[in-house]
Scaffold this active site. Structure first.
Site, mmCIF file in Angstrom:
data_model
loop_
_atom_site.group_PDB
_atom_site.id
_atom_site.type_symbol
_atom_site.label_atom_id
_atom_site.label_comp_id
_atom_site.label_asym_id
_atom_site.label_seq_id
_atom_site.Cartn_x
_atom_site.Cartn_y
_atom_site.Cartn_z
ATOM 1 N N PRO A 9 -2.820 10.100 5.203
ATOM 2 C CA PRO A 9 -2.167 11.326 5.645
ATOM 3 C C PRO A 9 -1.577 11.248 7.055
ATOM 4 O O PRO A 9 -2.166 10.644 7.949
ATOM 5 C CB PRO A 9 -3.286 12.377 5.596
ATOM 6 C CG PRO A 9 -4.549 11.599 5.573
ATOM 7 C CD PRO A 9 -4.241 10.300 4.893
ATOM 8 N N ASN A 10 -0.429 11.869 7.184
ATOM 9 C CA ASN A 10 0.308 12.010 8.454
ATOM 10 C C ASN A 10 0.971 10.727 8.948
ATOM 11 O O ASN A 10 1.661 10.737 9.959
ATOM 12 C CB ASN A 10 -0.593 12.596 9.562
ATOM 13 C CG ASN A 10 -1.104 13.970 9.189
ATOM 14 O OD1 ASN A 10 -0.319 14.852 8.847
ATOM 15 N ND2 ASN A 10 -2.414 14.169 9.207
ATOM 16 N N ARG A 17 4.939 12.061 15.437
ATOM 17 C CA ARG A 17 3.616 12.538 15.846
ATOM 18 C C ARG A 17 3.078 11.740 17.050
ATOM 19 O O ARG A 17 3.259 10.518 17.114
ATOM 20 C CB ARG A 17 2.625 12.469 14.664
ATOM 21 C CG ARG A 17 2.047 11.093 14.380
ATOM 22 C CD ARG A 17 1.170 11.047 13.147
ATOM 23 N NE ARG A 17 -0.178 11.502 13.377
ATOM 24 C CZ ARG A 17 -1.264 10.917 12.848
ATOM 25 N NH1 ARG A 17 -1.138 9.862 12.060
ATOM 26 N NH2 ARG A 17 -2.455 11.388 13.084
ATOM 27 N N TYR A 22 0.582 6.741 18.997
ATOM 28 C CA TYR A 22 1.042 5.917 17.867
ATOM 29 C C TYR A 22 2.376 5.214 18.113
ATOM 30 O O TYR A 22 2.790 4.384 17.294
ATOM 31 C CB TYR A 22 1.122 6.777 16.596
ATOM 32 C CG TYR A 22 -0.220 7.381 16.234
ATOM 33 C CD1 TYR A 22 -1.286 6.568 15.863
ATOM 34 C CD2 TYR A 22 -0.440 8.758 16.302
ATOM 35 C CE1 TYR A 22 -2.534 7.102 15.552
ATOM 36 C CE2 TYR A 22 -1.673 9.307 15.987
ATOM 37 C CZ TYR A 22 -2.712 8.483 15.619
ATOM 38 O OH TYR A 22 -3.942 9.000 15.316
ATOM 39 N N ASN A 73 -4.429 1.877 5.573
ATOM 40 C CA ASN A 73 -4.734 2.715 6.729
ATOM 41 C C ASN A 73 -5.081 4.090 6.160
ATOM 42 O O ASN A 73 -4.202 4.859 5.810
ATOM 43 C CB ASN A 73 -3.540 2.815 7.690
ATOM 44 C CG ASN A 73 -3.876 3.631 8.932
ATOM 45 O OD1 ASN A 73 -4.887 4.342 8.962
ATOM 46 N ND2 ASN A 73 -3.034 3.548 9.949
ATOM 47 N N ALA A 76 -6.910 9.844 8.708
ATOM 48 C CA ALA A 76 -8.058 10.730 8.967
ATOM 49 C C ALA A 76 -9.150 10.587 7.903
ATOM 50 O O ALA A 76 -10.334 10.829 8.186
ATOM 51 C CB ALA A 76 -7.591 12.177 9.057
ATOM 52 N N GLU A 97 -8.774 -2.914 6.335
ATOM 53 C CA GLU A 97 -8.570 -1.590 6.936
ATOM 54 C C GLU A 97 -7.762 -1.754 8.226
ATOM 55 O O GLU A 97 -8.076 -2.632 9.041
ATOM 56 C CB GLU A 97 -9.939 -0.971 7.250
ATOM 57 C CG GLU A 97 -9.885 0.369 7.931
ATOM 58 C CD GLU A 97 -11.268 0.835 8.409
ATOM 59 O OE1 GLU A 97 -12.263 0.105 8.241
ATOM 60 O OE2 GLU A 97 -11.330 1.935 8.977
ATOM 61 N N HIS A 99 -5.803 0.220 11.619
ATOM 62 C CA HIS A 99 -5.505 1.396 12.436
ATOM 63 C C HIS A 99 -4.533 1.004 13.543
ATOM 64 O O HIS A 99 -4.663 -0.067 14.139
ATOM 65 C CB HIS A 99 -6.774 1.986 13.056
ATOM 66 C CG HIS A 99 -7.735 2.434 12.009
ATOM 67 N ND1 HIS A 99 -7.530 3.568 11.266
ATOM 68 C CD2 HIS A 99 -8.864 1.867 11.533
ATOM 69 C CE1 HIS A 99 -8.501 3.685 10.385
ATOM 70 N NE2 HIS A 99 -9.322 2.668 10.522
ATOM 71 N N ARG A 106 -11.491 6.284 21.085
ATOM 72 C CA ARG A 106 -11.005 7.666 21.008
ATOM 73 C C ARG A 106 -12.179 8.646 20.863
ATOM 74 O O ARG A 106 -13.295 8.352 21.266
ATOM 75 C CB ARG A 106 -9.986 7.756 19.864
ATOM 76 C CG ARG A 106 -8.760 6.850 20.120
ATOM 77 C CD ARG A 106 -7.713 6.992 19.052
ATOM 78 N NE ARG A 106 -7.176 8.353 19.021
ATOM 79 C CZ ARG A 106 -6.406 8.819 18.031
ATOM 80 N NH1 ARG A 106 -6.095 8.035 17.012
ATOM 81 N NH2 ARG A 106 -5.947 10.053 18.060
HETATM 82 C C1 DQA Z 1 -5.323 6.223 12.528
HETATM 83 C C2 DQA Z 1 -6.560 6.709 13.300
HETATM 84 C C3 DQA Z 1 -7.156 7.937 12.638
HETATM 85 O O1 DQA Z 1 -8.295 8.392 13.362
HETATM 86 C C4 DQA Z 1 -6.143 9.068 12.589
HETATM 87 O O2 DQA Z 1 -6.669 10.176 11.908
HETATM 88 C C5 DQA Z 1 -4.837 8.644 12.026
HETATM 89 C C6 DQA Z 1 -4.301 7.321 12.349
HETATM 90 C C7 DQA Z 1 -4.625 5.035 13.234
HETATM 91 O O3 DQA Z 1 -3.853 4.361 12.573
HETATM 92 O O4 DQA Z 1 -4.823 4.822 14.438
HETATM 93 O O5 DQA Z 1 -4.140 9.444 11.382
HETATM 94 O O6 DQA Z 1 -5.753 5.752 11.263
#
Ligand code: DQA
Length: 157
Positions: A9-10, A17, A22, A73, A76, A97, A99, A106
C-alpha cells in the site's frame, strides 16, 4: 526463471508521498530499472502493486508454480499482516523483503517486521537502490537453486 515483484500500500504514491523519506523516484521508474537488470541476467520479471492486503495474499498464492522467487515490499503491512506472512510461508518460494527507508531507524512501530522471519533476507534503507540490491540477491539465490537441481539430476543419472 521468473521473479514476481509485489508492492504494498501507498507505494503507488512514490514520487509524491513523503519525499524526504522515500525520495523523488516514481514506482514505474524503479520498475524500469529492475526490468533492465532482469534482462541483463536473463530473468523474467512481473510487477504487481496493491493497496489491499487480500489482493497481496492472492498474488503470493498465485505465484506458486508460476514464479521462482518473490521480491516484496509489504509497506505498512510489514508491521501488521499475519496473512501476508502465512501466504509467504505457504508457497515456500524464496522471498526477499525490501524497504526503501531504514525501518530500524524510524518509529518504534516500524521496527518490528512480521514478514522478515519467513524471508530469505531483508534489504532496508538504501532508497530505491534497495530494489536493485534485492534483485542481485534474488538472481544469486535462483542461480544457486538451479545449480543444485542440475547437480542432483546428474547424480541420479
Ligand atoms: C516502507 C516502510 C514502511 O514502514 C512504510 O509503511 C511504507 C514503506 C519502505 O519501503 O520504507 O509504506 O515499506
Amino acid at each position: 526463471m521468473k521473479i514476481q515483484v509485489i508492492q504494498g500500500p501507498n507505494l503507488n504514491m512514490l514520487g509524491i508521498r513523503e519525499q524526504n523519506i522515500y525520495g523523488p523516484m516514481k514506482l514505474e521508474d524503479i520498475h524500469k530499472q529492475m526490468e533492465a537488470y532482469a534482462k541483463q541476467t536473463n530473468m523474467e520479471i512481473e510487477f504487481f502493486q496493491s493497496n489491499l492486503e487480500g489482493e497481496i495474499v492472492d498474488k503470493i498464492q498465485e505465484s506458486l508454480g508460476v514464479a521462482d522467487g518473490i521480491i516484496i515490499n509489504p509497506a505498512a503491512y510489514t508491521h501488521t499482516s499475519i496473512a501476508i506472512r502465512d501466504a509467504i510461508k505457504a508457497v515456500s518460494l524464496p522471498t526477499i523483503e525490501v524497504h526503501i527507508s531504514n525501518i530500524q531507524a524510524r518509529e518504534d512501530f516500524r521496527k518490528k517486521s512480521l514478514i522478515a522471519p519467513v524471508c530469505a533476507g531483508t534489504i532496508s534503507g538504501f532508497g530505491p537502490f534497495s530494489y536493485h540490491l534485492a534483485m542481485v540477491a534474488m538472481v544469486q539465490i535462483l542461480n544457486e537453486i538451479e545449480a543444485m537441481k542440475k547437480a542432483q539430476n546428474s547424480e541420479q543419472k
